[in-house]
Design an enzyme around this catalytic site. Sequence first.
Site, PDB file in Angstrom:
ATOM      1  N   GLU A   1     -12.313  -1.847  -1.027  1.00 19.99           N
ATOM      2  CA  GLU A   1     -11.045  -2.380  -0.562  1.00 19.99           C
ATOM      3  C   GLU A   1     -10.899  -3.777  -1.148  1.00 19.99           C
ATOM      4  O   GLU A   1     -11.620  -4.693  -0.795  1.00 19.99           O
ATOM      5  CB  GLU A   1     -11.044  -2.386   0.975  1.00 19.99           C
ATOM      6  CG  GLU A   1      -9.712  -2.633   1.601  1.00 19.99           C
ATOM      7  CD  GLU A   1      -8.609  -1.729   1.068  1.00 19.99           C
ATOM      8  OE1 GLU A   1      -8.870  -0.637   0.537  1.00 19.99           O
ATOM      9  OE2 GLU A   1      -7.451  -2.155   1.172  1.00 19.99           O
TER      10      GLU A   1
ATOM     11  N   GLU B   1      -2.024  -7.904  -4.779  1.00 17.11           N
ATOM     12  CA  GLU B   1      -3.406  -7.789  -5.247  1.00 17.11           C
ATOM     13  C   GLU B   1      -3.476  -7.112  -6.614  1.00 17.11           C
ATOM     14  O   GLU B   1      -4.371  -7.411  -7.413  1.00 17.11           O
ATOM     15  CB  GLU B   1      -4.244  -7.053  -4.196  1.00 17.11           C
ATOM     16  CG  GLU B   1      -4.449  -7.903  -2.940  1.00 17.11           C
ATOM     17  CD  GLU B   1      -4.799  -7.142  -1.674  1.00 17.11           C
ATOM     18  OE1 GLU B   1      -4.813  -7.779  -0.610  1.00 17.11           O
ATOM     19  OE2 GLU B   1      -5.014  -5.913  -1.727  1.00 17.11           O
TER      20      GLU B   1
ATOM     21  N   ASP C   1      -5.882  -1.879   5.517  1.00 13.69           N
ATOM     22  CA  ASP C   1      -7.228  -1.288   5.646  1.00 13.69           C
ATOM     23  C   ASP C   1      -7.125   0.149   6.156  1.00 13.69           C
ATOM     24  O   ASP C   1      -7.843   1.042   5.699  1.00 13.69           O
ATOM     25  CB  ASP C   1      -8.086  -2.091   6.638  1.00 13.69           C
ATOM     26  CG  ASP C   1      -8.139  -3.567   6.268  1.00 13.69           C
ATOM     27  OD1 ASP C   1      -7.956  -3.876   5.078  1.00 13.69           O
ATOM     28  OD2 ASP C   1      -8.343  -4.402   7.172  1.00 13.69           O
TER      29      ASP C   1
HETATM   30  P1  8BR Z   1      -2.016  -5.536   3.348  1.00 14.44           P
HETATM   31  O1  8BR Z   1      -2.390  -6.125   4.651  1.00 14.44           O
HETATM   32  O2  8BR Z   1      -3.185  -5.065   2.535  1.00 14.44           O
HETATM   33  O3  8BR Z   1      -1.036  -6.329   2.560  1.00 14.44           O
HETATM   34  O4  8BR Z   1      -1.267  -4.152   3.704  1.00 14.44           O
HETATM   35  C1  8BR Z   1      -0.150  -4.129   4.466  1.00 14.44           C
HETATM   36  C2  8BR Z   1       0.524  -2.773   4.323  1.00 14.44           C
HETATM   37  O5  8BR Z   1       0.991  -2.404   5.593  1.00 14.44           O
HETATM   38  C3  8BR Z   1       1.745  -2.787   3.423  1.00 14.44           C
HETATM   39  O6  8BR Z   1       1.423  -2.466   2.100  1.00 14.44           O
HETATM   40  C4  8BR Z   1       2.634  -1.711   4.044  1.00 14.44           C
HETATM   41  O7  8BR Z   1       2.426  -0.490   3.377  1.00 14.44           O
HETATM   42  C5  8BR Z   1       2.123  -1.584   5.469  1.00 14.44           C
HETATM   43  N1  8BR Z   1       3.113  -1.998   6.481  1.00 14.44           N
HETATM   44  C6  8BR Z   1       3.575  -3.222   6.824  1.00 14.44           C
HETATM   45 BR1  8BR Z   1       3.088  -4.809   6.091  1.00 14.44          BR
HETATM   46  N2  8BR Z   1       4.504  -3.189   7.802  1.00 14.44           N
HETATM   47  C7  8BR Z   1       4.635  -1.901   8.116  1.00 14.44           C
HETATM   48  C8  8BR Z   1       5.461  -1.211   9.056  1.00 14.44           C
HETATM   49  N3  8BR Z   1       6.317  -1.868   9.828  1.00 14.44           N
HETATM   50  N4  8BR Z   1       5.361   0.141   9.115  1.00 14.44           N
HETATM   51  C9  8BR Z   1       4.506   0.807   8.319  1.00 14.44           C
HETATM   52  N5  8BR Z   1       3.706   0.202   7.404  1.00 14.44           N
HETATM   53  C10 8BR Z   1       3.765  -1.130   7.297  1.00 14.44           C
HETATM   54  C1  GLC Z   2      -9.474 -10.014   6.126  1.00 13.13           C
HETATM   55  C2  GLC Z   2      -9.530 -11.149   7.132  1.00 13.13           C
HETATM   56  C3  GLC Z   2      -9.681 -10.613   8.535  1.00 13.13           C
HETATM   57  C4  GLC Z   2      -8.626  -9.575   8.832  1.00 13.13           C
HETATM   58  C5  GLC Z   2      -8.554  -8.531   7.735  1.00 13.13           C
HETATM   59  C6  GLC Z   2      -7.366  -7.627   7.944  1.00 13.13           C
HETATM   60  O1  GLC Z   2     -10.709  -9.350   6.134  1.00 13.13           O
HETATM   61  O2  GLC Z   2     -10.607 -12.002   6.823  1.00 13.13           O
HETATM   62  O3  GLC Z   2      -9.592 -11.688   9.433  1.00 13.13           O
HETATM   63  O4  GLC Z   2      -8.913  -8.938  10.041  1.00 13.13           O
HETATM   64  O5  GLC Z   2      -8.452  -9.132   6.478  1.00 13.13           O
HETATM   65  O6  GLC Z   2      -7.192  -6.799   6.857  1.00 13.13           O
END
Ligand code: 8BR
Ligand code: GLC
Length: 496
Positions: A286, A317, A475
């Site tokens: 990840e 990313e 995640d």
């Molecule tokens: P990161 O934290 O790795 O950026 O991933 C966030 C992901 O959560 C986004 O890529 C999106 O696909 C999903 N997401 C978010 Br932000 N808000 C959302 C929502 N309201 N409903 C469904 N998926 C969501």
């Molecule tokens: C990173 C942050 C952590 C958070 C996570 C969510 O690992 O360090 O605090 O919970 O991202 O994806």
Amino acid sequence: MGEGMNINEWEKRYSIAYYNISKILTGIRGIFVAYNCNVDAIKHVKEKDIHKLISTVGKKSVQQRVTEYPREIQDPVDLVARLVIAMRDGKAAEVPTYTTEIHKWLMDNLVFDKARMGGQAGIISNLLANLGINNVIVYVPWLSKEQAEYFVDTANIKYPVIEDGVLKFKHPSEAYDSYQKPKVNWILEFSKGTKFELAEEVFEVPRDNRLIISSRPTWVRIDMSEDLYEHLSKMNGMIDGAILSGYQMIKEEYEDGTTYRHYVKRAVKVIERLKEGNPNMRIHVEFTSIQNKVIRKAILKDIVYKHVSSLGLDTIEVANALNVLGHEELAYAVISKGENSISALYEGAVKLLCELKLERVHVHSLGFYICVASRDFPLTVEEHRDALMFSATLAAAQALHGDIGSLKDGQTALKVPISERGHDDLEQLEKYLVRRDVCTGTEFEDGCICAINHDLIVIPTKVVQDPVGTVGIGDTISAGAFAAILAMLRKKQIDN
Ligand code: 8BR
Ligand code: GLC
């Protein structure tokens, strides 16, 4: 537009995919998850909070520090400056702090609303355990008593310990180190529309997002005890894959003179060890926000390259990864707001797949996912697509409820409608691919494309209007899809 699936047909496909995957998840023998786990102290920052913070540290100093753009939090002014930047731009960011003073200062000046399991490995282990995966073997190099309490209380979560030279498994709450201190990160969330003032200027937060203050005390090392390393191959037969994360915490140099090269080598050895004796073992990494470019590049070129099968990441990313791999123009196109950004995202994913010798790259964005996979991967494009739809349903469930207690909980998100906006955004990619003869419009709209050098799978996703929170959804997406992939691979293995 071609004659492919419309949104209603996608909705039907989603239900079938969720059902198909749910049914076979318990076929997986187990998944190993490491390394990063922490407690997330979550605070929703309101107008009065940001004004209080600014006036506590002083407007003038904040204003000055904003222009300096600190990449590390050394004092409260750095913190307020990065918060102002994140709120002004509505962008997600994660900034490290190496002092425990910041935690104390935040406790005195802000106080959190709630505390939850944090860190990719922590969030992912709880999710997999709740989905009913047989063995979720989780390893965290810094398992404290407080941290252990955040793991779900189920028998399938297992922490490896070596006793009298024998590998055993215990629930984290029976395996913690009582001398270990907890790692607490602060998640400062803010909402669209929040207004604040700094030096006669009024700012309005353009979208919901968060700033993460990631605590990195000196004892945070991405490593594994020698004992456990020696016993890793004994997990053979118990696991079909591993999900690894936390490499962003590797530092260029340590106080004792060691450098990142040492930890990178150790990380690779762990992967090699996991694969020993099991050619079918799949490793997912990840990827995440990594401020330091030397480390970002080393993770990709030394850890991921040739050792890892699957990579999960969001659009920013992808741009960051392309940047350190020497594709600055493509990286720029990915983050540009123009209509080419989605085709750049696809081209970028293909570059990562080929240059890093991966088997699959899963890019998630708000409203759609793009996955590219190598053609000789033993799953069909339709199977890949099921994995994506399964994970998108879980993502919607998490946005809806904050977490996912069971497969049944996840299923409730099937009622969340597919994002029309996401579906429309994909049209740009369709035009690009049809123009370049990569596929026909019909193939594109089914989401399953067999291109010459790779498979491409695209899906519109379910988006929750008012999410409970967004921390950890990425995640959930990556781990959900990877678990689905493992389940299908395992089924094939057994059927043969
Ligand atoms: P990161 O934290 O790795 O950026 O991933 C966030 C992901 O959560 C986004 O890529 C999106 O696909 C999903 N997401 C978010 Br932000 N808000 C959302 C929502 N309201 N409903 C469904 N998926 C969501
Ligand atoms: C990173 C942050 C952590 C958070 C996570 C969510 O690992 O360090 O605090 O919970 O991202 O994806």
